[in-house]
Design a protein around this motif. Sequence first.
Motif, PDB file in Angstrom:
ATOM      1  N   SER A  98      25.002  39.076  47.261  1.00 48.10           N
ATOM      2  CA  SER A  98      24.767  37.856  48.017  1.00 48.10           C
ATOM      3  C   SER A  98      24.117  38.214  49.334  1.00 48.10           C
ATOM      4  CB  SER A  98      26.048  37.061  48.206  1.00 48.10           C
ATOM      5  OG  SER A  98      26.723  37.499  49.341  1.00 48.10           O
ATOM      6  N   PHE A 126      21.269  34.377  44.826  1.00 48.56           N
ATOM      7  CA  PHE A 126      21.714  35.746  44.627  1.00 48.56           C
ATOM      8  C   PHE A 126      20.520  36.678  44.539  1.00 48.56           C
ATOM      9  CE2 PHE A 126      25.361  33.412  42.684  1.00 48.56           C
ATOM     10  CZ  PHE A 126      26.307  33.828  43.584  1.00 48.56           C
ATOM     11  N   LYS A 155      49.673  42.542  50.201  1.00 48.32           N
ATOM     12  CA  LYS A 155      49.997  42.280  48.799  1.00 48.32           C
ATOM     13  C   LYS A 155      48.770  41.963  47.976  1.00 48.32           C
ATOM     14  CE  LYS A 155      54.503  41.307  50.305  1.00 48.32           C
ATOM     15  NZ  LYS A 155      55.009  40.638  51.503  1.00 48.32           N
ATOM     16  N   ARG A 156      47.600  42.277  48.513  1.00 47.42           N
ATOM     17  CA  ARG A 156      46.379  42.059  47.755  1.00 47.42           C
ATOM     18  C   ARG A 156      45.974  43.349  47.061  1.00 47.42           C
ATOM     19  NH1 ARG A 156      45.339  40.880  52.949  1.00 47.42           N
ATOM     20  NH2 ARG A 156      45.238  38.666  53.479  1.00 47.42           N
ATOM     21  N   ILE A 157      45.128  43.206  46.048  1.00 47.48           N
ATOM     22  CA  ILE A 157      44.445  44.366  45.495  1.00 47.48           C
ATOM     23  C   ILE A 157      42.994  44.260  45.921  1.00 47.48           C
ATOM     24  CG2 ILE A 157      43.606  45.469  43.393  1.00 47.48           C
ATOM     25  CD1 ILE A 157      46.131  44.650  42.019  1.00 47.48           C
ATOM     26  N   ILE A 158      42.519  45.312  46.559  1.00 51.28           N
ATOM     27  CA  ILE A 158      41.122  45.320  46.996  1.00 51.28           C
ATOM     28  C   ILE A 158      40.338  46.233  46.078  1.00 51.28           C
ATOM     29  CG2 ILE A 158      39.574  45.972  48.866  1.00 51.28           C
ATOM     30  CD1 ILE A 158      41.667  45.021  50.827  1.00 51.28           C
ATOM     31  N   LYS A 159      39.264  45.687  45.495  1.00 55.79           N
ATOM     32  CA  LYS A 159      38.512  46.441  44.498  1.00 55.79           C
ATOM     33  C   LYS A 159      37.172  46.944  45.007  1.00 55.79           C
ATOM     34  CE  LYS A 159      40.273  44.015  40.396  1.00 55.79           C
ATOM     35  NZ  LYS A 159      39.893  42.980  39.410  1.00 55.79           N
ATOM     36  N   HIS A 160      36.541  46.135  45.823  1.00 57.80           N
ATOM     37  CA  HIS A 160      35.211  46.503  46.304  1.00 57.80           C
ATOM     38  C   HIS A 160      35.112  46.148  47.766  1.00 57.80           C
ATOM     39  CE1 HIS A 160      33.966  46.727  42.139  1.00 57.80           C
ATOM     40  NE2 HIS A 160      34.421  45.517  41.944  1.00 57.80           N
ATOM     41  N   VAL A 161      34.122  46.743  48.395  1.00 56.59           N
ATOM     42  CA  VAL A 161      33.768  46.286  49.733  1.00 56.59           C
ATOM     43  C   VAL A 161      32.251  46.167  49.791  1.00 56.59           C
ATOM     44  CG1 VAL A 161      33.705  48.590  50.711  1.00 56.59           C
ATOM     45  CG2 VAL A 161      34.023  46.645  52.199  1.00 56.59           C
ATOM     46  N   ASP A 162      31.834  45.107  50.446  1.00 55.81           N
ATOM     47  CA  ASP A 162      30.428  44.779  50.488  1.00 55.81           C
ATOM     48  C   ASP A 162      30.015  44.789  51.957  1.00 55.81           C
ATOM     49  OD1 ASP A 162      28.000  43.900  49.688  1.00 55.81           O
ATOM     50  OD2 ASP A 162      28.582  41.786  49.514  1.00 55.81           O
ATOM     51  N   GLY A 181      30.159  35.242  48.630  1.00 56.64           N
ATOM     52  CA  GLY A 181      29.700  35.868  47.411  1.00 56.64           C
ATOM     53  C   GLY A 181      29.538  34.859  46.287  1.00 56.64           C
ATOM     54  N   PHE A 228      38.253  38.794  53.221  1.00 57.62           N
ATOM     55  CA  PHE A 228      38.611  39.151  51.855  1.00 57.62           C
ATOM     56  C   PHE A 228      38.311  37.947  50.979  1.00 57.62           C
ATOM     57  CE2 PHE A 228      41.736  38.671  48.453  1.00 57.62           C
ATOM     58  CZ  PHE A 228      41.588  39.866  47.784  1.00 57.62           C
ATOM     59  N   SER A 250      38.308  37.428  43.767  1.00 58.46           N
ATOM     60  CA  SER A 250      37.280  37.227  42.747  1.00 58.46           C
ATOM     61  C   SER A 250      37.796  36.358  41.614  1.00 58.46           C
ATOM     62  CB  SER A 250      36.780  38.570  42.216  1.00 58.46           C
ATOM     63  OG  SER A 250      37.853  39.435  41.968  1.00 58.46           O
ATOM     64  N   GLU A 310      39.983  34.913  52.819  1.00 57.76           N
ATOM     65  CA  GLU A 310      41.024  35.112  53.819  1.00 57.76           C
ATOM     66  C   GLU A 310      40.490  36.012  54.931  1.00 57.76           C
ATOM     67  OE1 GLU A 310      44.037  36.907  51.389  1.00 57.76           O
ATOM     68  OE2 GLU A 310      44.616  35.010  50.456  1.00 57.76           O
ATOM     69  N   CYS A 311      41.102  35.892  56.098  1.00 59.03           N
ATOM     70  CA  CYS A 311      40.717  36.770  57.200  1.00 59.03           C
ATOM     71  C   CYS A 311      41.579  38.017  57.157  1.00 59.03           C
ATOM     72  CB  CYS A 311      40.923  36.053  58.531  1.00 59.03           C
ATOM     73  SG  CYS A 311      39.938  34.543  58.676  1.00 59.03           S
ATOM     74  N   LEU A 312      40.985  39.167  57.438  1.00 58.71           N
ATOM     75  CA  LEU A 312      41.742  40.417  57.490  1.00 58.71           C
ATOM     76  C   LEU A 312      41.896  40.849  58.943  1.00 58.71           C
ATOM     77  CD1 LEU A 312      40.176  42.365  54.489  1.00 58.71           C
ATOM     78  CD2 LEU A 312      42.298  41.046  54.542  1.00 58.71           C
ATOM     79  N   ARG A 349      32.797  42.489  53.767  1.00 57.14           N
ATOM     80  CA  ARG A 349      33.591  41.596  52.907  1.00 57.14           C
ATOM     81  C   ARG A 349      34.282  42.393  51.808  1.00 57.14           C
ATOM     82  NH1 ARG A 349      29.687  38.260  50.724  1.00 57.14           N
ATOM     83  NH2 ARG A 349      29.859  39.416  48.804  1.00 57.14           N
ATOM     84  N   PHE A 350      35.590  42.332  51.789  1.00 58.54           N
ATOM     85  CA  PHE A 350      36.363  42.992  50.750  1.00 58.54           C
ATOM     86  C   PHE A 350      36.576  42.025  49.597  1.00 58.54           C
ATOM     87  CE2 PHE A 350      37.309  45.257  54.601  1.00 58.54           C
ATOM     88  CZ  PHE A 350      37.484  46.571  54.217  1.00 58.54           C
ATOM     89  N   GLU A 351      36.566  42.568  48.387  1.00 56.55           N
ATOM     90  CA  GLU A 351      36.797  41.721  47.220  1.00 56.55           C
ATOM     91  C   GLU A 351      37.921  42.274  46.372  1.00 56.55           C
ATOM     92  OE1 GLU A 351      32.148  40.768  46.603  1.00 56.55           O
ATOM     93  OE2 GLU A 351      33.401  40.814  44.793  1.00 56.55           O
ATOM     94  N   GLY A 352      38.680  41.387  45.760  1.00 60.77           N
ATOM     95  CA  GLY A 352      39.763  41.822  44.894  1.00 60.77           C
ATOM     96  C   GLY A 352      40.561  40.640  44.399  1.00 60.77           C
ATOM     97  N   ILE A 353      41.864  40.833  44.300  1.00 63.48           N
ATOM     98  CA  ILE A 353      42.750  39.777  43.802  1.00 63.48           C
ATOM     99  C   ILE A 353      43.746  39.422  44.897  1.00 63.48           C
ATOM    100  CG2 ILE A 353      44.349  39.106  41.962  1.00 63.48           C
ATOM    101  CD1 ILE A 353      41.664  39.792  40.860  1.00 63.48           C
ATOM    102  N   CYS A 354      43.842  38.143  45.189  1.00 66.45           N
ATOM    103  CA  CYS A 354      44.699  37.712  46.296  1.00 66.45           C
ATOM    104  C   CYS A 354      46.160  37.671  45.858  1.00 66.45           C
ATOM    105  CB  CYS A 354      44.265  36.347  46.817  1.00 66.45           C
ATOM    106  SG  CYS A 354      44.676  34.991  45.709  1.00 66.45           S
ATOM    107  N   GLU A 355      47.019  37.521  46.845  1.00 71.95           N
ATOM    108  CA  GLU A 355      48.453  37.570  46.574  1.00 71.95           C
ATOM    109  C   GLU A 355      48.896  36.517  45.556  1.00 71.95           C
ATOM    110  OE1 GLU A 355      50.736  37.399  50.138  1.00 71.95           O
ATOM    111  OE2 GLU A 355      52.657  37.468  49.081  1.00 71.95           O
ATOM    112  N   LEU A 374      47.837  37.342  42.078  1.00 69.26           N
ATOM    113  CA  LEU A 374      48.643  38.458  41.574  1.00 69.26           C
ATOM    114  C   LEU A 374      49.988  37.965  41.057  1.00 69.26           C
ATOM    115  CD1 LEU A 374      48.247  41.528  43.945  1.00 69.26           C
ATOM    116  CD2 LEU A 374      47.617  41.316  41.536  1.00 69.26           C
TER     117      LEU A 374
END
Lengths: 145, 145
Positions: free
Chosen positions: A73, A79, A123-130, B75, B95, B98, B104-106, B132-138, B141
Amino acid sequence: MCERCNYAEMLEGHGVDPTPLRQAVLRSIGEESRPLAAVEIIAAVRDQMSINKVTLYRILDLLVDRGLVKRLSAGDRAFRYGMGETRHHPEHPHFVCSQCGVMECLEPDLLPAGIRKFQIKGKRIIKHVDVRFEGICESCLKARM
Amino acid sequence: MCERCNYAEMLEGHGVDPTPLRQAVLRSIGEESRPLAAVEIIAAVRDQMSINKVTLYRILDLLVDRGLVKRLSAGDRAFRYGMGETRHHPEHPHFVCSQCGVMECLEPDLLPAGIRKFQIKGKRIIKHVDVRFEGICESCLKARM
DNA sequence: TTGGGCTTGCAACTCAGTTGCATACACATT
DNA sequence: AATGTGTATGCAACTGAGTTGCAAGCCCAA
């Protein structure tokens, strides 16, 4: 990006039937040094063969899904599509010109050291950073003078 | 974000006539802990008064232009709008989930040290960097279990 | 009270991408 | 050859987020 890529092989290696259109789409993306918007890809493919925009978007979805292509993005509403990560194309940040909207690839070492070592944060899972830099590109700078 | 903000004052301080709609838009953004999409802002404002979407977008353009609000890309295809930088709201990364798309703000300290010290790199001028971080939020989860 | 400027609303539009459905082609089975 | 099944592509219409054009309402100044 690399002239020596065999796009048909790359497609097959990812379990994708290498149709002429899919090869042309992947080649259009792979031969550019910067990520392209869909409208640019369609124009590039149409220099060689005919393609419908729905087909293009479906091919892009497929390639992104298979990891051959990355959907990026640019901070605007369209995109950009660039080559996925391989040995020859390591992860790198991007630059977007806020004047003309062009997206460029930056050197991988501009990715702040350690930025890839993010963990479960709270409590998040972070997979990527952009990481996306914004500013004025070289040609817009020249045009101002 | 801060209950004690005087939104009318903030608007006037930036040379903007503090109409009821502008105050309501800025308040909706300011009272949330995360950046909102336009559709969420319009819903929040409509809890209190009537507003047309064109008016909302024009107010957002104005607030972004004056620096009171930041337009963020998540994104996906819809911008998010969060409070601009002040003493109480320092720059910070975001954050994006996906799965559900929430932004969310980090914590500001997650911004890699020194990332703000980018210079003219090559022949470009770099003005901002967006992390920008990407992943799965609380909550996504939790819902998986 | 006339005029200019700002704020808001409504309808229609744009742009990037998506959905539904039809067609076309490939290859296997009878 | 005839039939079926699956994948690939095309066309028309749609969607969602945001934009444009234009009119109406309001306020303040001359």
